[in-house]
Design a protein around this motif. Sequence first.
Motif, PDB file in Angstrom:
ATOM      1  N   VAL A 267       9.299  -4.946  -0.985  1.00 36.30           N
ATOM      2  CA  VAL A 267       8.388  -4.088  -1.743  1.00 36.30           C
ATOM      3  C   VAL A 267       8.490  -2.647  -1.257  1.00 36.30           C
ATOM      4  N   VAL A 268       8.501  -2.471   0.060  1.00 32.44           N
ATOM      5  CA  VAL A 268       8.580  -1.121   0.632  1.00 32.44           C
ATOM      6  C   VAL A 268       9.880  -0.439   0.230  1.00 32.44           C
ATOM      7  N   ALA A 269      11.007  -1.172   0.337  1.00 32.12           N
ATOM      8  CA  ALA A 269      12.309  -0.571   0.050  1.00 32.12           C
ATOM      9  C   ALA A 269      12.445  -0.199  -1.423  1.00 32.12           C
ATOM     10  N   VAL A 270      12.068  -1.112  -2.302  1.00 31.83           N
ATOM     11  CA  VAL A 270      12.204  -0.839  -3.741  1.00 31.83           C
ATOM     12  C   VAL A 270      11.272   0.287  -4.160  1.00 31.83           C
ATOM     13  N   THR A 271      10.050   0.281  -3.644  1.00 30.03           N
ATOM     14  CA  THR A 271       9.114   1.358  -3.975  1.00 30.03           C
ATOM     15  C   THR A 271       9.633   2.695  -3.471  1.00 30.03           C
ATOM     16  N   SER A 272      10.247   2.703  -2.284  1.00 28.41           N
ATOM     17  CA  SER A 272      10.814   3.946  -1.739  1.00 28.41           C
ATOM     18  C   SER A 272      11.943   4.469  -2.610  1.00 28.41           C
ATOM     19  N   LEU A 273      12.741   3.547  -3.167  1.00 31.30           N
ATOM     20  CA  LEU A 273      13.840   3.967  -4.045  1.00 31.30           C
ATOM     21  C   LEU A 273      13.315   4.512  -5.366  1.00 31.30           C
ATOM     22  N   VAL A 274      12.260   3.891  -5.889  1.00 30.80           N
ATOM     23  CA  VAL A 274      11.719   4.311  -7.184  1.00 30.80           C
ATOM     24  C   VAL A 274      10.859   5.563  -7.041  1.00 30.80           C
ATOM     25  N   MET A 275      10.047   5.594  -5.966  1.00 33.23           N
ATOM     26  CA  MET A 275       9.129   6.716  -5.751  1.00 33.23           C
ATOM     27  C   MET A 275       9.258   7.219  -4.311  1.00 33.23           C
ATOM     28  N   PRO A 276      10.335   7.929  -4.021  1.00 35.16           N
ATOM     29  CA  PRO A 276      10.589   8.368  -2.634  1.00 35.16           C
ATOM     30  C   PRO A 276       9.490   9.253  -2.057  1.00 35.16           C
ATOM     31  N   ALA A 277       8.696   9.898  -2.909  1.00 37.86           N
ATOM     32  CA  ALA A 277       7.615  10.747  -2.413  1.00 37.86           C
ATOM     33  C   ALA A 277       6.552   9.929  -1.686  1.00 37.86           C
ATOM     34  N   TRP A 278       6.532   8.622  -1.916  1.00 37.07           N
ATOM     35  CA  TRP A 278       5.573   7.758  -1.250  1.00 37.07           C
ATOM     36  C   TRP A 278       6.063   7.292   0.122  1.00 37.07           C
ATOM     37  N   GLY A 279       7.198   7.790   0.554  1.00 32.81           N
ATOM     38  CA  GLY A 279       7.841   7.302   1.768  1.00 32.81           C
ATOM     39  C   GLY A 279       6.932   7.260   2.977  1.00 32.81           C
ATOM     40  N   ASP A 280       6.214   8.351   3.245  1.00 32.42           N
ATOM     41  CA  ASP A 280       5.346   8.403   4.425  1.00 32.42           C
ATOM     42  C   ASP A 280       4.208   7.386   4.335  1.00 32.42           C
ATOM     43  N   ALA A 281       3.637   7.247   3.157  1.00 31.26           N
ATOM     44  CA  ALA A 281       2.518   6.322   2.987  1.00 31.26           C
ATOM     45  C   ALA A 281       2.952   4.867   3.141  1.00 31.26           C
ATOM     46  N   LEU A 282       4.234   4.596   2.897  1.00 34.04           N
ATOM     47  CA  LEU A 282       4.725   3.224   2.951  1.00 34.04           C
ATOM     48  C   LEU A 282       5.130   2.779   4.352  1.00 34.04           C
ATOM     49  N   GLN A 283       5.120   3.697   5.310  1.00 38.38           N
ATOM     50  CA  GLN A 283       5.593   3.364   6.656  1.00 38.38           C
ATOM     51  C   GLN A 283       4.820   2.203   7.278  1.00 38.38           C
ATOM     52  N   VAL A 284       3.553   2.065   6.945  1.00 31.13           N
ATOM     53  CA  VAL A 284       2.743   0.986   7.504  1.00 31.13           C
ATOM     54  C   VAL A 284       3.296  -0.383   7.102  1.00 31.13           C
ATOM     55  N   GLY A 285       4.056  -0.424   6.022  1.00 27.40           N
ATOM     56  CA  GLY A 285       4.622  -1.684   5.565  1.00 27.40           C
ATOM     57  C   GLY A 285       5.662  -2.272   6.493  1.00 27.40           C
ATOM     58  N   TRP A 286       6.163  -1.466   7.445  1.00 26.94           N
ATOM     59  CA  TRP A 286       7.160  -1.970   8.401  1.00 26.94           C
ATOM     60  C   TRP A 286       6.510  -2.666   9.586  1.00 26.94           C
ATOM     61  N   VAL A 287       5.216  -2.455   9.792  1.00 25.13           N
ATOM     62  CA  VAL A 287       4.557  -2.989  10.994  1.00 25.13           C
ATOM     63  C   VAL A 287       4.639  -4.516  11.069  1.00 25.13           C
ATOM     64  N   PRO A 288       4.331  -5.263   9.984  1.00 30.32           N
ATOM     65  CA  PRO A 288       4.374  -6.730  10.095  1.00 30.32           C
ATOM     66  C   PRO A 288       5.737  -7.275  10.520  1.00 30.32           C
ATOM     67  N   ILE A 289       6.819  -6.718   9.978  1.00 30.01           N
ATOM     68  CA  ILE A 289       8.134  -7.276  10.332  1.00 30.01           C
ATOM     69  C   ILE A 289       8.495  -6.947  11.770  1.00 30.01           C
ATOM     70  N   PHE A 290       8.086  -5.800  12.285  1.00 29.66           N
ATOM     71  CA  PHE A 290       8.336  -5.490  13.689  1.00 29.66           C
ATOM     72  C   PHE A 290       7.593  -6.481  14.587  1.00 29.66           C
ATOM     73  N   ILE A 291       6.352  -6.777  14.240  1.00 27.92           N
ATOM     74  CA  ILE A 291       5.581  -7.754  15.024  1.00 27.92           C
ATOM     75  C   ILE A 291       6.248  -9.126  14.959  1.00 27.92           C
ATOM     76  N   ALA A 292       6.604  -9.552  13.746  1.00 27.87           N
ATOM     77  CA  ALA A 292       7.217 -10.867  13.561  1.00 27.87           C
ATOM     78  C   ALA A 292       8.524 -10.991  14.348  1.00 27.87           C
ATOM     79  N   GLU A 293       9.356  -9.951  14.302  1.00 22.39           N
ATOM     80  CA  GLU A 293      10.654 -10.048  14.970  1.00 22.39           C
ATOM     81  C   GLU A 293      10.530  -9.964  16.487  1.00 22.39           C
ATOM     82  N   ILE A 294       9.590  -9.196  16.993  1.00 17.68           N
ATOM     83  CA  ILE A 294       9.385  -9.135  18.439  1.00 17.68           C
ATOM     84  C   ILE A 294       8.949 -10.503  18.965  1.00 17.68           C
ATOM     85  N   VAL A 295       7.960 -11.097  18.312  1.00 20.49           N
ATOM     86  CA  VAL A 295       7.470 -12.408  18.745  1.00 20.49           C
ATOM     87  C   VAL A 295       8.552 -13.470  18.562  1.00 20.49           C
TER      88      VAL A 295
END
Length: 236
Positions: free
Chosen positions: A188-216
Amino acid sequence: MSTVTESAAQMRYARIAGFVYLLLIVLFMGGQLLIGHVTGSGTFAERTVRIVAELPLYRAALVLQFLASVFTVLLAYSLYVVLKSVDEHIARLALYFRLGEAFGGLTAIVAFAALALRTEPEFAQSLGATQMKALVDLAQAADFASFNIGIVFFSFGSTLFYRLFLRTPYLPRVLSAFGMFASALTFVVAVTSLVMPAWGDALQVGWVPIFIAEIVTGILLMVRGAQSAQAAAIAR
C-alpha cells in the motif's frame, strides 16, 4: 538419512536467514543515515558542496545500500530452503518475488551516475548548473520509482514467506500473521507513493510494522535455529 540431512540444512539456513534479516536493516538504514548526514538540507549547490567534502563517506553509504540488495538474494534463498518442505511451490514463488526485489540494486548504477554528475568537474563545465541539476533530479526520480517498484516485489515475497511460517514452529503464529499484515502494508505504501509521491513523508509511518516484524523474526530465527541444532545434536 536424507531427512536428517535436510533438517540440518533447514536449521543452518534458519540461522543464516535470521542473521541476514538483521544485517539488511543495518545496511539499508546505515546507508540512509549516512546519506542524510552528508547531504543535510539546503539548496542543491549547498548539498553538492557537502557531498564533495565527504565523498568517500557518501560513496560508502551508496555501497551499503547496494550490499543490502546483494544480501537480499541470500535471505531469499535461505528462506526458501527453510520453508520449501511446507509448500515448495509457494516457497519458490516467494523466492522469485524476493529476487525481483533484489534487482532493485541495479539502481546503484543510477545513484553513482548522479554522484558523478554532481562531483566531476567536466560535467559541470559541459552541462552547466541548470542542466546538471535537471539530470540529477531525473536520476533521483528514477531511484525513487525503482525503490518503490522493488518494494512491490518485496511485499508479495515477504507475505508469502510469512504465510508459510504460519505452518512451522520457527515463529509464533501471531508474529507470522503480523508479518503478513506488515508486508501487505508495504505494498500500500509503495503503490501510494508511486501514484501520489507528495504523500511520501506522511507514509513513512507505514514502514514501522515491517521493521518491527523483521527485527523480531531475525532474532527468533537465529535463536530457534540454534536451539533446534543443539537439540538434534543431543538426540544423536
